[in-house]
Design a protein around this motif. Sequence first.
Motif, PDB file in Angstrom:
ATOM      1  N   PHE A   1       6.735  25.453 -38.980  1.00 22.24           N
ATOM      2  CA  PHE A   1       7.211  26.713 -39.352  1.00 22.24           C
ATOM      3  C   PHE A   1       6.097  27.638 -40.188  1.00 22.24           C
ATOM      4  O   PHE A   1       6.110  28.763 -40.192  1.00 22.24           O
ATOM      5  CB  PHE A   1       8.266  26.570 -40.430  1.00 22.24           C
ATOM      6  CG  PHE A   1       9.594  26.425 -39.482  1.00 22.24           C
ATOM      7  CD1 PHE A   1      10.149  27.477 -38.908  1.00 22.24           C
ATOM      8  CD2 PHE A   1      10.129  25.080 -39.880  1.00 22.24           C
ATOM      9  CE1 PHE A   1      11.304  27.022 -37.899  1.00 22.24           C
ATOM     10  CE2 PHE A   1      11.129  24.871 -38.841  1.00 22.24           C
ATOM     11  CZ  PHE A   1      11.892  25.972 -38.138  1.00 22.24           C
ATOM     12  N   HIS A   2       4.892  27.150 -40.329  1.00 21.32           N
ATOM     13  CA  HIS A   2       3.652  27.764 -40.805  1.00 21.32           C
ATOM     14  C   HIS A   2       2.734  28.060 -39.854  1.00 21.32           C
ATOM     15  O   HIS A   2       1.635  27.910 -40.002  1.00 21.32           O
ATOM     16  CB  HIS A   2       3.122  27.054 -41.927  1.00 21.32           C
ATOM     17  CG  HIS A   2       2.608  28.067 -43.121  1.00 21.32           C
ATOM     18  ND1 HIS A   2       1.525  28.369 -43.203  1.00 21.32           N
ATOM     19  CD2 HIS A   2       3.316  28.267 -44.359  1.00 21.32           C
ATOM     20  CE1 HIS A   2       1.268  29.254 -44.109  1.00 21.32           C
ATOM     21  NE2 HIS A   2       2.502  29.059 -45.130  1.00 21.32           N
ATOM     22  N   SER A   3       3.084  28.254 -38.362  1.00 23.71           N
ATOM     23  CA  SER A   3       2.159  28.569 -37.392  1.00 23.71           C
ATOM     24  C   SER A   3       2.483  29.907 -36.780  1.00 23.71           C
ATOM     25  O   SER A   3       3.555  30.613 -36.644  1.00 23.71           O
ATOM     26  CB  SER A   3       2.216  27.384 -36.551  1.00 23.71           C
ATOM     27  OG  SER A   3       3.438  27.447 -35.842  1.00 23.71           O
TER      28      SER A   3
ATOM     29  N   PRO B   1       7.759  32.081 -43.549  1.00 28.48           N
ATOM     30  CA  PRO B   1       6.719  30.800 -43.388  1.00 28.48           C
ATOM     31  C   PRO B   1       6.946  29.874 -44.271  1.00 28.48           C
ATOM     32  O   PRO B   1       6.788  28.506 -44.069  1.00 28.48           O
ATOM     33  CB  PRO B   1       5.184  31.410 -43.344  1.00 28.48           C
ATOM     34  CG  PRO B   1       5.507  32.919 -42.819  1.00 28.48           C
ATOM     35  CD  PRO B   1       6.685  33.312 -43.365  1.00 28.48           C
ATOM     36  N   ASP B   2       7.244  30.137 -45.306  1.00 30.77           N
ATOM     37  CA  ASP B   2       7.466  29.182 -46.498  1.00 30.77           C
ATOM     38  C   ASP B   2       8.913  28.750 -46.669  1.00 30.77           C
ATOM     39  O   ASP B   2       9.424  28.219 -47.571  1.00 30.77           O
ATOM     40  CB  ASP B   2       7.161  29.797 -47.914  1.00 30.77           C
ATOM     41  CG  ASP B   2       5.540  29.728 -47.937  1.00 30.77           C
ATOM     42  OD1 ASP B   2       4.935  29.122 -47.159  1.00 30.77           O
ATOM     43  OD2 ASP B   2       5.013  30.464 -48.848  1.00 30.77           O
ATOM     44  N   ILE B   3       9.749  28.886 -45.501  1.00 34.28           N
ATOM     45  CA  ILE B   3      11.163  28.796 -45.645  1.00 34.28           C
ATOM     46  C   ILE B   3      11.309  27.206 -45.695  1.00 34.28           C
ATOM     47  O   ILE B   3      12.649  26.884 -46.336  1.00 34.28           O
ATOM     48  CB  ILE B   3      11.693  29.143 -44.071  1.00 34.28           C
ATOM     49  CG1 ILE B   3      13.194  29.322 -44.151  1.00 34.28           C
ATOM     50  CG2 ILE B   3      11.315  28.153 -42.937  1.00 34.28           C
ATOM     51  CD1 ILE B   3      13.685  30.160 -42.953  1.00 34.28           C
TER      52      ILE B   3
ATOM     53  N   ILE C   1       1.114  38.683 -41.882  1.00 29.86           N
ATOM     54  CA  ILE C   1       0.800  38.862 -43.127  1.00 29.86           C
ATOM     55  C   ILE C   1       0.697  37.880 -43.908  1.00 29.86           C
ATOM     56  O   ILE C   1      -0.394  37.565 -44.516  1.00 29.86           O
ATOM     57  CB  ILE C   1       1.478  40.024 -43.859  1.00 29.86           C
ATOM     58  CG1 ILE C   1       1.207  41.503 -42.916  1.00 29.86           C
ATOM     59  CG2 ILE C   1       1.172  40.460 -45.144  1.00 29.86           C
ATOM     60  CD1 ILE C   1       2.053  42.684 -43.236  1.00 29.86           C
ATOM     61  N   HIS C   2       1.760  37.172 -43.989  1.00 25.73           N
ATOM     62  CA  HIS C   2       1.840  35.700 -44.959  1.00 25.73           C
ATOM     63  C   HIS C   2       0.935  34.737 -44.385  1.00 25.73           C
ATOM     64  O   HIS C   2       0.210  34.362 -45.455  1.00 25.73           O
ATOM     65  CB  HIS C   2       3.373  35.232 -44.707  1.00 25.73           C
ATOM     66  CG  HIS C   2       3.379  33.961 -45.515  1.00 25.73           C
ATOM     67  ND1 HIS C   2       4.530  34.015 -46.586  1.00 25.73           N
ATOM     68  CD2 HIS C   2       2.925  32.742 -45.463  1.00 25.73           C
ATOM     69  CE1 HIS C   2       4.381  32.827 -46.899  1.00 25.73           C
ATOM     70  NE2 HIS C   2       3.581  31.965 -46.237  1.00 25.73           N
ATOM     71  N   LEU C   3       0.640  34.543 -43.159  1.00 23.17           N
ATOM     72  CA  LEU C   3      -0.378  33.390 -42.897  1.00 23.17           C
ATOM     73  C   LEU C   3      -1.642  33.749 -43.199  1.00 23.17           C
ATOM     74  O   LEU C   3      -2.625  32.999 -43.870  1.00 23.17           O
ATOM     75  CB  LEU C   3      -0.104  33.115 -41.383  1.00 23.17           C
ATOM     76  CG  LEU C   3       1.049  32.702 -40.725  1.00 23.17           C
ATOM     77  CD1 LEU C   3       0.913  32.348 -39.298  1.00 23.17           C
ATOM     78  CD2 LEU C   3       1.806  31.296 -41.607  1.00 23.17           C
TER      79      LEU C   3
HETATM   80 ZN   LIG Z   1       2.703  29.921 -46.881  1.00 21.88          ZN
END
Ligand SMILES: [Zn+2]
Length: 238
Positions: free
Chosen positions: A114-116, A47-49, A155-157
């Motif tokens: 990308f953070h969704s 997600p932090d790509i 898990i990341h979100l």
């Molecule tokens: Zn993030």
Amino acid sequence: MANFNTHLTVAAIGSGALATVCLATGVVSPNEMVMLTLAGTIGGLLPDIDLDHSSPTKLMFTVLALLIAFFAIFSQADDYAIIELWMLWGFCYAVVRYPLWQFFNEFTAHRGIFHSLLSALFFWFFTTTICYQIFDFQAFLSWLVGSFIFIGFIIHLGLDEWYSVEFNNRRVKRSFGTAMKLWDYKRRNNSLMMAGAVLVLYLMTPDNSEFFRVWGDSATYGHIGARFFPEGMWFASF
Ligand SMILES: [Zn+2]
């Protein structure tokens, strides 16, 4: 927002624990278990790509490029000569590390699309399709690897959301809900494009009946339950 190390650690532990369940239940082999753990860990970083120019993102692209290059030659090792494998390796590495990285760097806003959760689905179907079409994995394993990317992503979100509440109390209002979102509410076009890509990728994925049969079957969970605690003394076979 959790930092890179926290994301790496939690995703590795979470996916390692789940991969162990798959191994103990007989769903995967030890090699495949390692691959699932790796997939979950990568999912936890994805997600932090689009985090601009930060060294963890650069490192992540380097690792991703290496992994994809290795997977590509593992799956083709029988068919090609050594020199062809080297060239294939170099090609896969270069494409992921440079043009793809450049693309993410220039065209994406951090914590945008990308953070969704929509992107989580995108990477699930993308991974499953690549595993099946390019690496020649069985349909079931392809779906399983994709689902671990998805789990790592979630898990990341979740971790980002939790951190914004726990450690950032004063600014809760500002960052709350920005981590775990369904799609990018502000940039509608990006969300629509992503939704289209998810749909197209889903159509490219292999048959998923076995994947859903195994995970929808109560016998699987009965088996996990039965294997969860030792029958007699703990560590008796040591
Ligand atoms: Zn993030």
